[in-house]
Design an enzyme around this catalytic site. Sequence first.
Site, PDB file in Angstrom:
ATOM      1  N   ILE A 168       0.894  -1.153   0.000  1.00 59.21           N
ATOM      2  CA  ILE A 168       0.000   0.000   0.000  1.00 59.21           C
ATOM      3  C   ILE A 168       0.933   1.203   0.000  1.00 59.21           C
ATOM      4  CG2 ILE A 168      -0.253  -0.178   2.536  1.00 59.21           C
ATOM      5  CD1 ILE A 168      -2.945   1.221   2.313  1.00 59.21           C
ATOM      6  N   SER A 169       0.724   2.124  -0.923  1.00 57.58           N
ATOM      7  CA  SER A 169       1.658   3.239  -1.087  1.00 57.58           C
ATOM      8  C   SER A 169       1.721   4.108   0.167  1.00 57.58           C
ATOM      9  CB  SER A 169       1.241   4.105  -2.278  1.00 57.58           C
ATOM     10  OG  SER A 169       1.181   3.348  -3.461  1.00 57.58           O
ATOM     11  N   GLN A 170       2.837   4.823   0.287  1.00 60.25           N
ATOM     12  CA  GLN A 170       3.038   5.782   1.380  1.00 60.25           C
ATOM     13  C   GLN A 170       1.956   6.876   1.298  1.00 60.25           C
ATOM     14  OE1 GLN A 170       6.940   7.451   1.061  1.00 60.25           O
ATOM     15  NE2 GLN A 170       6.522   9.080   2.544  1.00 60.25           N
TER      16      GLN A 170
END
Length: 213
Positions: free
Chosen positions: A60-62
Amino acid sequence: MGRFDQERREMIGVLKEKGITDERVVQAMANVERHVFVNEPFVNRSYEDTALPIEKSQTISQPYTVAFMTQELDPQPGAKILEIGTGSGYQAAILAEMGCRVFTIERHMELLLEARKLFERLGYRVATRGGDGTVGWSEFAPYDGIIVTAAAPEVPDALVKQLSEGGRLVIPVGDLDSQSLRVMTKLEDRLEIKEVRGFKFVPLIGKQGWNGK
Ligand code: SAH
C-alpha cells in the site's frame, strides 16, 4: 471517537508539512480510514507515513505519495479516472471519496477481490477489472485522469491514447530502484510534461511494463 482518529489527524499534519496543500485532497485523506486497507501485523502502523506490505509481495503506497499523486492528478468532482494497480484499494477509495468515477485494474486477482469487498463495505462505487492495466481499459475511454501506482519502464502508449483532451496522466517512470513521477497533460497538439524525482514503487508488470510473474 475511533481508535485511530488521533493518529490520522497527526498524519494529516505531516502531509501538510510536506507540502500537501489541496484542501480536497487533505479532506479525503482525513476521511478515508487507511487502517481498513492494511492487514495484520501492520495495522498499528497504518498512519505512519510509509508504504506497508500487503499480500502478493505488493505494498500500500506511502500516504504522502498517495496525496502527492492525487494533488498532481487534480481530479474534479465527477471526473472519470482510471487507476492501474488497485493493490489494497486505498488510492481508489481516496479518489472515490473526492467524488470521482473510478475505474481500477489489478493484475493479482486475490488483491482485486479483497479491494472489491472493501469498496462495497465502504459504499464506494468503483469499477474493477482483473488483468494487465498497461493496455488501459478502452471501453470506458477517454479518461479525465489516469494514475499508475506501479513503476513503469516507459509510458504505455495505450494510456496516453485513452486520455481526454486536457486530461492528465500521473505515472512513475524509471528503473526498478527509483523513479521520477511524470505528470503529463494532453493538450490539443502536444503533451505537457513535468517530472518530480525520488519515488520508489513496486514494478508495473505487463505488456508495456516489466517482465515478471
Ligand atoms: N494503489 C495501490 C498501490 C498498490 S502497489 C494502493 O493504494 O494500495 C501497485 C499494484 O500494481 C500492485 O498491487 C501490483 O500487483 C499492481 N500491478 C503491477 N503491474 C500491473 C499491471 N500491469 N496491471 C495492473 N496492476 C498491476
